[in-house]
Design a protein around this motif. Structure first.
Motif, PDB file in Angstrom:
ATOM      1  N   LEU A 240       0.829  -1.210   0.000  1.00 63.52           N
ATOM      2  CA  LEU A 240       0.000   0.000   0.000  1.00 63.52           C
ATOM      3  C   LEU A 240       0.861   1.256   0.000  1.00 63.52           C
ATOM      4  O   LEU A 240       0.533   2.249  -0.653  1.00 63.52           O
ATOM      5  CB  LEU A 240      -0.936  -0.013   1.212  1.00 63.52           C
ATOM      6  CG  LEU A 240      -2.056  -1.051   1.172  1.00 63.52           C
ATOM      7  CD1 LEU A 240      -2.823  -1.064   2.491  1.00 63.52           C
ATOM      8  CD2 LEU A 240      -3.003  -0.783   0.012  1.00 63.52           C
ATOM      9  N   GLY A 241       1.977   1.209   0.732  1.00 60.14           N
ATOM     10  CA  GLY A 241       2.896   2.343   0.720  1.00 60.14           C
ATOM     11  C   GLY A 241       3.495   2.567  -0.656  1.00 60.14           C
ATOM     12  O   GLY A 241       3.637   3.704  -1.116  1.00 60.14           O
ATOM     13  N   GLU A 242       3.818   1.479  -1.342  1.00 60.87           N
ATOM     14  CA  GLU A 242       4.371   1.580  -2.684  1.00 60.87           C
ATOM     15  C   GLU A 242       3.322   2.096  -3.671  1.00 60.87           C
ATOM     16  O   GLU A 242       3.641   2.872  -4.587  1.00 60.87           O
ATOM     17  CB  GLU A 242       4.899   0.216  -3.136  1.00 60.87           C
ATOM     18  CG  GLU A 242       5.897   0.256  -4.265  1.00 60.87           C
ATOM     19  CD  GLU A 242       7.201   0.931  -3.890  1.00 60.87           C
ATOM     20  OE1 GLU A 242       7.765   1.639  -4.753  1.00 60.87           O
ATOM     21  OE2 GLU A 242       7.656   0.761  -2.734  1.00 60.87           O
ATOM     22  N   LEU A 243       2.072   1.668  -3.489  1.00 61.68           N
ATOM     23  CA  LEU A 243       0.977   2.167  -4.330  1.00 61.68           C
ATOM     24  C   LEU A 243       0.928   3.690  -4.303  1.00 61.68           C
ATOM     25  O   LEU A 243       0.871   4.351  -5.345  1.00 61.68           O
ATOM     26  CB  LEU A 243      -0.362   1.620  -3.832  1.00 61.68           C
ATOM     27  CG  LEU A 243      -0.911   0.325  -4.400  1.00 61.68           C
ATOM     28  CD1 LEU A 243      -2.158  -0.080  -3.635  1.00 61.68           C
ATOM     29  CD2 LEU A 243      -1.232   0.443  -5.881  1.00 61.68           C
ATOM     30  N   LYS A 244       0.943   4.244  -3.105  1.00 60.39           N
ATOM     31  CA  LYS A 244       0.855   5.706  -2.965  1.00 60.39           C
ATOM     32  C   LYS A 244       2.067   6.383  -3.586  1.00 60.39           C
ATOM     33  O   LYS A 244       1.945   7.395  -4.278  1.00 60.39           O
ATOM     34  CB  LYS A 244       0.738   6.070  -1.488  1.00 60.39           C
ATOM     35  CG  LYS A 244      -0.573   5.663  -0.845  1.00 60.39           C
ATOM     36  CD  LYS A 244      -0.628   6.093   0.620  1.00 60.39           C
ATOM     37  CE  LYS A 244      -1.955   5.718   1.257  1.00 60.39           C
ATOM     38  NZ  LYS A 244      -2.040   6.121   2.672  1.00 60.39           N
ATOM     39  N   LYS A 245       3.244   5.818  -3.348  1.00 57.87           N
ATOM     40  CA  LYS A 245       4.475   6.420  -3.857  1.00 57.87           C
ATOM     41  C   LYS A 245       4.491   6.446  -5.378  1.00 57.87           C
ATOM     42  O   LYS A 245       5.033   7.379  -5.995  1.00 57.87           O
ATOM     43  CB  LYS A 245       5.675   5.647  -3.312  1.00 57.87           C
ATOM     44  CG  LYS A 245       7.017   6.256  -3.661  1.00 57.87           C
ATOM     45  CD  LYS A 245       8.138   5.677  -2.805  1.00 57.87           C
ATOM     46  CE  LYS A 245       8.403   4.240  -3.137  1.00 57.87           C
ATOM     47  NZ  LYS A 245       9.584   3.707  -2.395  1.00 57.87           N
ATOM     48  N   LEU A 246       3.886   5.436  -6.003  1.00 56.38           N
ATOM     49  CA  LEU A 246       3.903   5.319  -7.457  1.00 56.38           C
ATOM     50  C   LEU A 246       2.747   6.046  -8.143  1.00 56.38           C
ATOM     51  O   LEU A 246       2.629   6.012  -9.367  1.00 56.38           O
ATOM     52  CB  LEU A 246       3.893   3.840  -7.856  1.00 56.38           C
ATOM     53  CG  LEU A 246       5.166   3.067  -7.521  1.00 56.38           C
ATOM     54  CD1 LEU A 246       4.971   1.578  -7.767  1.00 56.38           C
ATOM     55  CD2 LEU A 246       6.348   3.582  -8.339  1.00 56.38           C
ATOM     56  N   GLY A 247       1.888   6.690  -7.354  1.00 55.46           N
ATOM     57  CA  GLY A 247       0.839   7.512  -7.948  1.00 55.46           C
ATOM     58  C   GLY A 247      -0.495   6.825  -8.171  1.00 55.46           C
ATOM     59  O   GLY A 247      -1.375   7.372  -8.843  1.00 55.46           O
TER      60      GLY A 247
END
Length: 262
Positions: A240-247
């Protein structure tokens, strides 16, 4: 049927090779290109944590569905819209109880910064090349055509349409300058930030909706346990953290709020 037979034979050979390598479990994923940045960021971490190897083929959702119908050796299918996932469920190609919502995107229109385009209606200008993904297999392309067909200038816009096989190819074309404008998912905004302007369809009167991409374990896999581990990992705090970071958006509600409808 020559092409499907060759396709399946090649996939089976690859799958058998993977299964014999290194004594590790292997799972094969057919995923919509929209999720490629996320899977590229997470795959190695998942393998290091679990010992399960991933091999991913990035396919338009309609192509994934066709592969499932042909019983290609796929353990996980990830679709870019609910239309395709419903077909897979109804045809018994996936295990419905493994459905995993992963992330959410919106369809944006990206245009080169020097173009005099401020709205979708302007895409009918002579000589403009407007890229869309193949609407018969790609949800982004289908949604783009739905929007274009609502334009008062649709006849002129349709003359300018260039069709890519999927979002992956369309993104490549746009980066190369082969098309002047492209209907592409919102998570690619970071990649296009230096060269593009974004036109939001709803900002010039065109309705659209959030699209969530969803994963399933296929109905015929022999690797259910390993496949489930990966789907569960895609809902982990790390993912989920990566989802946000990737837009990407992490929920439909978040996407609607971005649209000013929250």
């Amino acid at each position: 049927m020559l092409i499907p037979i060759i396709l399946i034979a090649g996939l089976i050979a690859l799958y058998e090779y993977m299964g014999s390598s290194g004594g590790k479990e292997n799972i094969f994923v057919s995923a919509a290109p929209v999720i490629q940045p996320l899977l590229s960021a997470l795959s190695s971490n998942f393998t290091s944590q679990t010992g399960i190897n991933l091999t991913v083929s990035y396919d338009a959702s309609g192509t994934t569905l066709e592969k499932l119908r042909l019983k290609a050796p796929i353990d996980i299918a990830i679709f870019a819209s609910e239309d395709w996932e419903k077909k897979a469920e109804m045809e018994g190609l996936v295990k419905n109880d493994t459905k995993t919502k992963i992330g959410v995107v919106l369809l944006f229109l990206y245009v080169k910064k020097d173009l005099n385009v401020s709205c979708i209606d302007d895409l009918g200008m002579p000589g403009l090349k407007v890229g869309i993904a193949n609407p018969s297999v790609a949800p982004a392309g289908y949604e783009a055509m739905r929007i274009i067909n609502s334009s008062k200038n649709k006849d002129d816009i349709l003359k300018n349409i260039v069709v890519a096989k999927d979002i992956g190819q369309l993104v490549t074309w746009y980066k190369m300058g082969a098309v002047d404008a492209a209907f592409v998912w919102s998570n690619f905004a970071l990649q296009f930030a230096n060269t593009s302007r974004i036109i939001y369809p709803w900002s010039c009167g065109y309705e659209t909706k959030p699209f969530y991409f969803v994963g399933y374990v296929t109905s015929y896999t022999n690797n259910t346990k390993a496949a489930l581990k990966f789907l569960q990992y895609l809902n982990s705090p790390e993912a989920l953290g990566e989802l946000k970071k990737l837009g990407y958006f992490t929920s439909v509600e978040e996407a609607y709020k971005f649209m000013g409808k929250g």
